[in-house]
Each structure stands twice: as structure tokens, then as C-alpha cells.
Design a protein around this motif. Sequence first.
Motif, PDB file in Angstrom:
ATOM      1  N   ARG A 161      -8.090  -5.905  -3.495  1.00 37.95           N
ATOM      2  CA  ARG A 161      -7.047  -5.763  -4.509  1.00 37.95           C
ATOM      3  C   ARG A 161      -6.153  -4.543  -4.300  1.00 37.95           C
ATOM      4  O   ARG A 161      -4.921  -4.669  -4.395  1.00 37.95           O
ATOM      5  N   PRO A 162      -6.705  -3.336  -4.015  1.00 39.69           N
ATOM      6  CA  PRO A 162      -5.800  -2.194  -3.791  1.00 39.69           C
ATOM      7  C   PRO A 162      -4.852  -2.430  -2.616  1.00 39.69           C
ATOM      8  O   PRO A 162      -3.663  -2.093  -2.700  1.00 39.69           O
ATOM      9  N   SER A 165      -2.304  -5.014  -3.688  1.00 38.78           N
ATOM     10  CA  SER A 165      -1.386  -4.464  -4.678  1.00 38.78           C
ATOM     11  C   SER A 165      -0.297  -3.631  -4.020  1.00 38.78           C
ATOM     12  O   SER A 165       0.892  -3.753  -4.341  1.00 38.78           O
ATOM     13  N   ARG A 210       2.009  -6.001  -2.121  1.00 32.11           N
ATOM     14  CA  ARG A 210       2.844  -6.796  -3.048  1.00 32.11           C
ATOM     15  C   ARG A 210       4.044  -5.971  -3.513  1.00 32.11           C
ATOM     16  O   ARG A 210       5.187  -6.447  -3.497  1.00 32.11           O
ATOM     17  N   ASP A 211       3.787  -4.727  -3.904  1.00 30.14           N
ATOM     18  CA  ASP A 211       4.872  -3.873  -4.378  1.00 30.14           C
ATOM     19  C   ASP A 211       5.890  -3.613  -3.264  1.00 30.14           C
ATOM     20  O   ASP A 211       7.109  -3.629  -3.508  1.00 30.14           O
ATOM     21  N   SER A 220       0.645   5.895  -1.554  1.00 32.46           N
ATOM     22  CA  SER A 220       0.394   4.600  -2.204  1.00 32.46           C
ATOM     23  C   SER A 220       0.944   4.544  -3.621  1.00 32.46           C
ATOM     24  O   SER A 220       0.403   3.863  -4.496  1.00 32.46           O
ATOM     25  N   THR A 236       3.282   2.852  -4.707  1.00 25.93           N
ATOM     26  CA  THR A 236       4.195   1.746  -4.432  1.00 25.93           C
ATOM     27  C   THR A 236       4.759   1.105  -5.687  1.00 25.93           C
ATOM     28  O   THR A 236       5.863   0.569  -5.662  1.00 25.93           O
ATOM     29  N   ARG A 237       4.031   1.128  -6.801  1.00 26.84           N
ATOM     30  CA  ARG A 237       4.586   0.586  -8.048  1.00 26.84           C
ATOM     31  C   ARG A 237       5.777   1.431  -8.490  1.00 26.84           C
ATOM     32  O   ARG A 237       6.820   0.894  -8.890  1.00 26.84           O
TER      33      ARG A 237
END
Length: 441
Positions: free
Chosen positions: A236-237, A240, A243-244, A382, A384-385
Amino acid sequence: MNTAASPAIDTRLIWAIALPAMVTNVATALIGVGDMWIVGRLGDASTQGAVDVGAKLFAALFTVMNFLKTGTTGMVAQAGTRSGAQAQAEVLIKGLVVGLSIAALLLLAKPVLLPLLLDALGAEAQVRSAALVYADIRYWSAPAVMANFALVGFLVGRRRMREVLAIEVFYNLLNVALGLWLALALDWGIAGIGWSSFIAEFAKLAVAGVVIWRIAGSDIRAALHTGTSMSLATLRPFLSVNRDLFLRTVVLIVAIAALTRLGAERGPVALAANGIVYQLFVLSALLLDGFENAAQVLNGERAGDKDRAGFTHYIRAILWRCLGVAAVLALLFAFFGGPITDSFAATAAVAAEARTLWPWLVAIPLAGFAGFVLDGVFVGASWTRALLLAMAGAAAGYGVMLWLTWPLGNHGLWASFVGFLLLRAAMQAALMPRLLRRELG
């Protein structure tokens, strides 16, 4: 936060990463130039147009997928200072699994996706038929392309820039040599160009695999032996982050596409002049991107060690050096921008229009340098969001600026684009204090 004294900050590492990255970027960009030169020897306008369409198709498709390289780089750099070499190998394994899974999906979608992409690029009649021959061959290189993103990202994260440069130079030279042989000597035509790219991509995969096995084979074996988990929870990390980065790249491509689309509404002369200025922006971006690579690695390492002092020191050091290169580019464009744009222009009218845009050509590297560096900082940490939010916010502001500056003509388009570059960096800078407090104490 790491309260121990920061390890000595060696600013020479910035150039050790940035310079090979610059050369690699330019060498990779030249592969399209080489293909166009080879196909020009075939003496057929439709074939040359088809290669241009195919090159744009894969540039768009694989640029969107470049998030895998970027995300792998940042996570490998963090893992090196946080957990060690075996953890870096685990990131590589996850990158390969995710990359090959995406490649499988692309291949499954090929019967639908490839015609849609060709239609979107406006390819018709003979050009479309020839482009389909080229694209149908090259599309099958997707597994190698996606695997190479992960492998090269791993090498960059490990600071192995000389190896990356050697691999990319080998890939480009092999691609050109195969193109000359297959397309011209064997008279395969446009199919030869497609096969040269296909073979070169898998050869790059083989060479990169051998290089990495020699560097980190024992770590990879250890990671496989201990059973690197591929469960959704452990992935997931990684997913994630990627994805971002994927969504951020899509937003960027849409913003650039808006520049092209609105320029086309100004007429063919404005469109051609904008294309010249845009290509010079791409050249600037390829050079400044070297500092983005340096920030991904060096700030990623400091983030992995929770070293706030070292992290902020590298931000300042990389920003100053990137500003220096941006200033050199701006000066070159200020003094030689006219002759440079003239050399690209097909007609006197295009040359005259491009010359009127020289202030924006000078402004672009100065407006964009901070955003490149901060992109690398956010990826390395990281964040990224936050990177996606900054890009989306800047794109929204860009849309407003395009509307407000529409009466200014072509100058309004470039004023908005420069504003977009500045707004992106400003939003990243505004988000950073909170992220530093939350992540690094």
C-alpha cells in the motif's frame, strides 16, 4: 527527529548526481531525433509523419508511467539510511512486480487503447497505417519499459549515476545502429524503426539487470529468501506513492496540452512559434531535471534518517546550484534566443512570431527552477500527496490565468504558463513547513 549531529554534508554529491542525470536526459531525448533522421532517409513524407505520431504516442504513454522510476528512486534512497541495503532490494522487487503488472494490463488493453491513442493524435489515411505498423511493434516493449523504470530508479536511488549514464548511452547507440541496419540496410522501412526500439529496450533490460545483480545480487537474494511480502498491506505505501505521482503527471500533461490546444486556436503561425519555444523549454527542463534527481536521492536519504538539519541544508544547496544553471540558460536565451528560434522556424512569419516571445523564453528557466528542485524534495521524502495537491492547485490557478490573459494573445498564453511554474513552486514552499514539522520534527 534525529538529534545526533548530521553527517558531513558533501555538496559535491549534488553535481555527482545532477551532471550525469542531465547528460542521460539529453541522450534519451536524442533517440527521437535519431529515429526521425533515419526515417528521413526513406524519402517518404507519410512514413516520417508516422514516426512523429508514434514517437508522440509513446512519449505520452511512457511519460505518464515514469512515476514508477521516480517513486522507486525516492523510496530506495529513504530505505538506504533507514533500514539498509536489503530494504532497498525489497523496494526494487516491489517496483518490478508493480511495473510488470501494469505492463500486463497495458498489453491486455492494447486492442482498444492503441487505436484510441492514434485517433487522439489525429493520424489519418497513410500516416495512420504506417504509424500503426510502428506502434504495434513498439507497444510490445511495455514489459521491458516498465521493468527498466524500476531498475533505473533503483540505481539512481543508490547514487549509481555512472552506471545509469552508461546504460542509457548504450541503449541510445544500439537503437540508432539497429535503426540504420534494419530500416535502411535491410530495407524494412518503418517496421525496422519499431523493431530497433523493441530490441534496444529489452537489451537495456538485460544490461541493467546484470549491472544491478553485480551491485546488489546478495541483497536481492536475501530479500527473496526472507520472503518479501507482496500483500496489499505491505504494497500500500508503494502503491500510494506511485498513484499520487501518476495523477500529478496527468495533471501536468493536461496543463501542457492546454498550451498547445489554445495556441492552435491562434492560428498556424502562433502554433508553430509556440512549438519552438516549447521545445526550448523541454531542453531547459531536461537540464534542470538533473537537480530534481539530486534532490530525490539526497533529501530522500536525509528523510530516511530523520535528519531535518541535513534535509534543509540540501534543499538550500541544490536550489542555489539549480538557480545558477537556470540563470546561465536565461542569459543564453537573452543573447542568442533570436538566432536559435530562427534556426527552427519554417517560414519568416514563424521566425518573427517566435522572436516576439523571447522574454518568456528568458523567464521560463528562472520561473521553473525551484519547482524542479522541490519536486525532487517532495518525491525523496515521499510527500507525494502534497505534491499532487500543489500541482492540482497550480493547474487550477493556471486555468484562471489563461482565461484572464486571453485578450493578450499569444503573450497571454506564455504569461500564464510562467505563472503556472511560479505558482507550483510557491504552493510547494507553502506546504513545506507543516510537512517538516510532521515528518522530521
